[in-house]
Design an enzyme around this catalytic site. Sequence first.
Site, PDB file in Angstrom:
ATOM      1  N   LYS A 114       0.750  -1.261   0.025  1.00 59.38           N
ATOM      2  CA  LYS A 114      -0.199   0.220   0.166  1.00 59.38           C
ATOM      3  C   LYS A 114       0.702   1.626   0.172  1.00 59.38           C
ATOM      4  O   LYS A 114       0.504   2.000  -0.709  1.00 59.38           O
ATOM      5  CB  LYS A 114      -1.044  -0.282   0.985  1.00 59.38           C
ATOM      6  N   LYS A 197      -9.090 -10.661  -9.030  1.00 66.32           N
ATOM      7  CA  LYS A 197     -10.020 -10.674  -7.807  1.00 66.32           C
ATOM      8  C   LYS A 197     -10.809  -9.051  -8.177  1.00 66.32           C
ATOM      9  O   LYS A 197     -10.224  -8.405  -8.613  1.00 66.32           O
ATOM     10  CB  LYS A 197     -10.052 -10.868  -6.265  1.00 66.32           C
ATOM     11  N   LYS A 200     -12.934  -2.839  -4.824  1.00 64.20           N
ATOM     12  CA  LYS A 200     -13.435  -1.569  -5.556  1.00 64.20           C
ATOM     13  C   LYS A 200     -11.999  -0.710  -5.568  1.00 64.20           C
ATOM     14  O   LYS A 200     -12.600   0.256  -6.218  1.00 64.20           O
ATOM     15  CB  LYS A 200     -14.028  -1.123  -3.584  1.00 64.20           C
TER      16      LYS A 200
HETATM   17  P1  ADP Z   1     -11.562  -4.794  -1.652  1.00 63.15           P
HETATM   18  O1  ADP Z   1     -10.528  -5.690  -1.863  1.00 63.15           O
HETATM   19  O2  ADP Z   1     -13.116  -4.508  -2.425  1.00 63.15           O
HETATM   20  O3  ADP Z   1     -10.699  -3.246  -1.424  1.00 63.15           O
HETATM   21  P2  ADP Z   1     -11.495  -5.583   0.868  1.00 63.15           P
HETATM   22  O4  ADP Z   1     -10.059  -5.427   0.739  1.00 63.15           O
HETATM   23  O5  ADP Z   1     -12.027  -3.680   1.709  1.00 63.15           O
HETATM   24  O6  ADP Z   1     -12.051  -5.103  -0.441  1.00 63.15           O
HETATM   25  O7  ADP Z   1     -12.126  -6.138   1.743  1.00 63.15           O
HETATM   26  C1  ADP Z   1     -13.214  -6.635   3.008  1.00 63.15           C
HETATM   27  C2  ADP Z   1     -13.467  -7.948   3.008  1.00 63.15           C
HETATM   28  O8  ADP Z   1     -13.935  -8.290   1.892  1.00 63.15           O
HETATM   29  C3  ADP Z   1     -11.879  -8.803   3.479  1.00 63.15           C
HETATM   30  O9  ADP Z   1     -12.911  -9.719   4.257  1.00 63.15           O
HETATM   31  C4  ADP Z   1     -12.222  -9.817   1.820  1.00 63.15           C
HETATM   32  O10 ADP Z   1     -11.209 -10.870   1.969  1.00 63.15           O
HETATM   33  C5  ADP Z   1     -13.011 -10.077   1.262  1.00 63.15           C
HETATM   34  N1  ADP Z   1     -12.826 -10.029  -0.281  1.00 63.15           N
HETATM   35  C6  ADP Z   1     -12.397  -8.865  -1.125  1.00 63.15           C
HETATM   36  N2  ADP Z   1     -13.196  -8.902  -2.047  1.00 63.15           N
HETATM   37  C7  ADP Z   1     -13.289 -10.082  -2.886  1.00 63.15           C
HETATM   38  C8  ADP Z   1     -13.323 -10.908  -3.667  1.00 63.15           C
HETATM   39  N3  ADP Z   1     -13.109 -10.540  -4.630  1.00 63.15           N
HETATM   40  N4  ADP Z   1     -13.908 -12.063  -3.294  1.00 63.15           N
HETATM   41  C9  ADP Z   1     -13.811 -12.627  -1.702  1.00 63.15           C
HETATM   42  N5  ADP Z   1     -13.923 -12.243  -0.771  1.00 63.15           N
HETATM   43  C10 ADP Z   1     -13.327 -10.688  -1.110  1.00 63.15           C
HETATM   44 NA    NA Z   2      -8.071  -4.132  -0.675  1.00 63.08          NA
END
Ligand code: ADP
Ligand code: NA
Length: 330
Positions: A114, A197, A200
């Site tokens: 990050k 994956k 957001k």
């Molecule tokens: P992002 O990757 O969209 O920023 P976060 O890191 O805030 O999302 O993730 C919040 C939760 O959602 C975590 O527990 C993460 O493992 C799960 N998560 C995020 N994206 C996915 C995905 N594409 N498939 C499965 N779980 C996900």
């Molecule tokens: Na993330």
Amino acid sequence: NGRLRVLSGIQPTADSFHLGNYLGALRQWVRLQDTHETFYCVVDLHAITVEQDPKVLLERTRRSAAQLLAIGVDPQRSALFVQSQVPEHAQLSWVLECQTGFGEAGRMTQFKDKSAKQGTDRASVGLFTYPILQAADILLYQANAVPVGEDQRQHLELTRNLAQRFNNRYGKTFTVPEPHIVKDTAKIYDLQDPTAKMSKSASAANGLVELLEDPKRSAKKIRSAVTDTGREVRFDPEEKAGVSNLLSIYSALTERTVADLETAYEGKGYGDLKKDLAEVLVEWLIPLQERVQSYLDDVAELDRVLAAGAHRAREVAAATLAATYERIGF
Ligand code: ADP
Ligand code: NA
């Protein structure tokens, strides 16, 4: 009540959660209520490790809570709260920072990733100490189990090390938490780039299904999801990443197995699969969005629910912090 205790948190950093958040994490929060004593928080302290607009942050915190309630987090069974309303998180975090080696913190790969994106000079110290705040979140509640995906393993390991280190030095104070490997989680991929994956921050708008977007838009995204040039509807993440992703989503939303779906789509094409999944998704999103809206229509009541959750959380958090302070000589 003899149940193992679980703690989990989610950041209020988007207007809406996406399908990956739900199918990969939040759906399990709901299920864990049947078997565990559950503490769930919207982690706004974590959110400010990167710059946030105050109005937007508050709005997103409420929207996050409304979505959690709407998917089935039950405030009667779970302590559902906002992290900043329980000051013990920040207080214990400081104590744990003083137990953490600078080099040890520097080895956290998520910080490296990050901060590299932001430029190391611009990254906040809070982003650096983020995993220690996460340790405080968990240890405050004496959580036995923490649901973790692959990306959080290193942070949980740090939490365990800090708990053991403190216990060895000052006497048993913290429960050492175990990773809770959640069954039935699906990793959801970007609809436009099914090798990455759904995320957001990284997915383009068409690759991502947001829980609060216009369901017509979601349906369109499913119908225009990237698939391969073959015809057979078969689960094969190597050769058919796009189709496999659609099957995972379909299976997760309907509780039909992937094998059932493969059989049902024998002799049919990708178009049929997409059309049906788009319908399934819309039928799931519409009532979900109505429930979210009903929580947002009464912000005063929503705030009361969250205040009650914070009160419940504080009973546990304050006891842990008091014990910790006493050990240290405060
Ligand atoms: P992002 O990757 O969209 O920023 P976060 O890191 O805030 O999302 O993730 C919040 C939760 O959602 C975590 O527990 C993460 O493992 C799960 N998560 C995020 N994206 C996915 C995905 N594409 N498939 C499965 N779980 C996900
Ligand atoms: Na993330």
